[in-house]
Design an enzyme around this catalytic site. Sequence first.
Site, PDB file in Angstrom:
ATOM      1  NE  ARG A  98      -3.376  -0.131   2.790  1.00  0.00           N
ATOM      2  CZ  ARG A  98      -4.607  -0.261   2.307  1.00  0.00           C
ATOM      3  NH1 ARG A  98      -5.197   0.739   1.698  1.00  0.00           N
ATOM      4  NH2 ARG A  98      -5.267  -1.377   2.439  1.00  0.00           N
ATOM      5  CB  THR A 102      -2.057   7.279  -3.287  1.00  0.00           C
ATOM      6  OG1 THR A 102      -1.460   5.973  -3.344  1.00  0.00           O
ATOM      7  CG2 THR A 102      -1.116   8.304  -3.881  1.00  0.00           C
ATOM      8  CG  ASP A 197       3.132  -7.627  10.201  1.00  0.00           C
ATOM      9  OD1 ASP A 197       3.713  -8.518   9.527  1.00  0.00           O
ATOM     10  OD2 ASP A 197       2.925  -6.485   9.760  1.00  0.00           O
ATOM     11  CG  ASP A 200       6.603  -7.476  11.557  1.00  0.00           C
ATOM     12  OD1 ASP A 200       7.254  -7.350  10.500  1.00  0.00           O
ATOM     13  OD2 ASP A 200       6.082  -6.533  12.168  1.00  0.00           O
TER      14      ASP A 200
HETATM   15  N1  URA Z   1      -1.682  -8.303   7.775  1.00  0.00           N
HETATM   16  C1  URA Z   1      -1.184  -9.025   8.799  1.00  0.00           C
HETATM   17  O1  URA Z   1      -0.066  -9.541   8.736  1.00  0.00           O
HETATM   18  N2  URA Z   1      -1.946  -9.160   9.919  1.00  0.00           N
HETATM   19  C2  URA Z   1      -3.166  -8.615  10.038  1.00  0.00           C
HETATM   20  O2  URA Z   1      -3.813  -8.792  11.061  1.00  0.00           O
HETATM   21  C3  URA Z   1      -3.667  -7.859   8.951  1.00  0.00           C
HETATM   22  C4  URA Z   1      -2.898  -7.722   7.841  1.00  0.00           C
END
Ligand code: URA
Length: 207
Positions: A98, A102, A197, A200
């Site tokens: 993303r 924008t 995430d 991560d």
């Molecule tokens: N991307 C992720 O890695 N975790 C989320 O909860 C949402 C998007």
Amino acid sequence: MDHPLVAHKVSVLRDKTTPSPVFRQLTDELVTLLAYEATREVRTVEVEVETPVATTTGTAFAKPTPLVVPILRAGLGMLEGMTRLVPTAEVGFLGMARDEETLNIVTYAERLPADLTGRQVFVLDPMLATGGTLIEAIKFLFDRGADEVTCICLIAAPEGLQRLKDAHGGVERLHVVLASLDERLDEKAYIVPGLGDAGDRLYGLAH
Ligand code: URA
């Protein structure tokens, strides 16, 4: 996918104390289970097989072979589990992110055949959150001529799934296979309860 093995592995993935090596291993195992379901409709042809005893009719993948497309970065953590089950599949790559100004989805990397006519494509992306990335990826693949697209995700939010349906709802050749459909998105577009995430947790905090 409604299966106790899948539910158990997702529960351990969700646990915030699960370290990256275990998270990667479980992701790999989960993808193999999801891939089994996702490839149920893969196109096949009959082939002749000679056993030590007799000649019989067997099954092989039809041409063109299935194409597997992990969405960078987190989709990479799903690639090996998928190719282990479908070793003859070709692999293409899509990097999408993303644009923070924008808010549009931009394609920053792409390594795919120019012509996807007749291809069955399996897209790997662990988290279907807002659906923005997957909507663009699916559009990209159908624009290139893909015949059928199956998205394999670990966890989805209902909001993202609905956006996907709204964007591509008329397309019968689109399938989504999930390990879990969660409750909702939070204000930062994280899936609740989710697992945090995924990139991560697979690879650490480097972006
Ligand atoms: N991307 C992720 O890695 N975790 C989320 O909860 C949402 C998007």
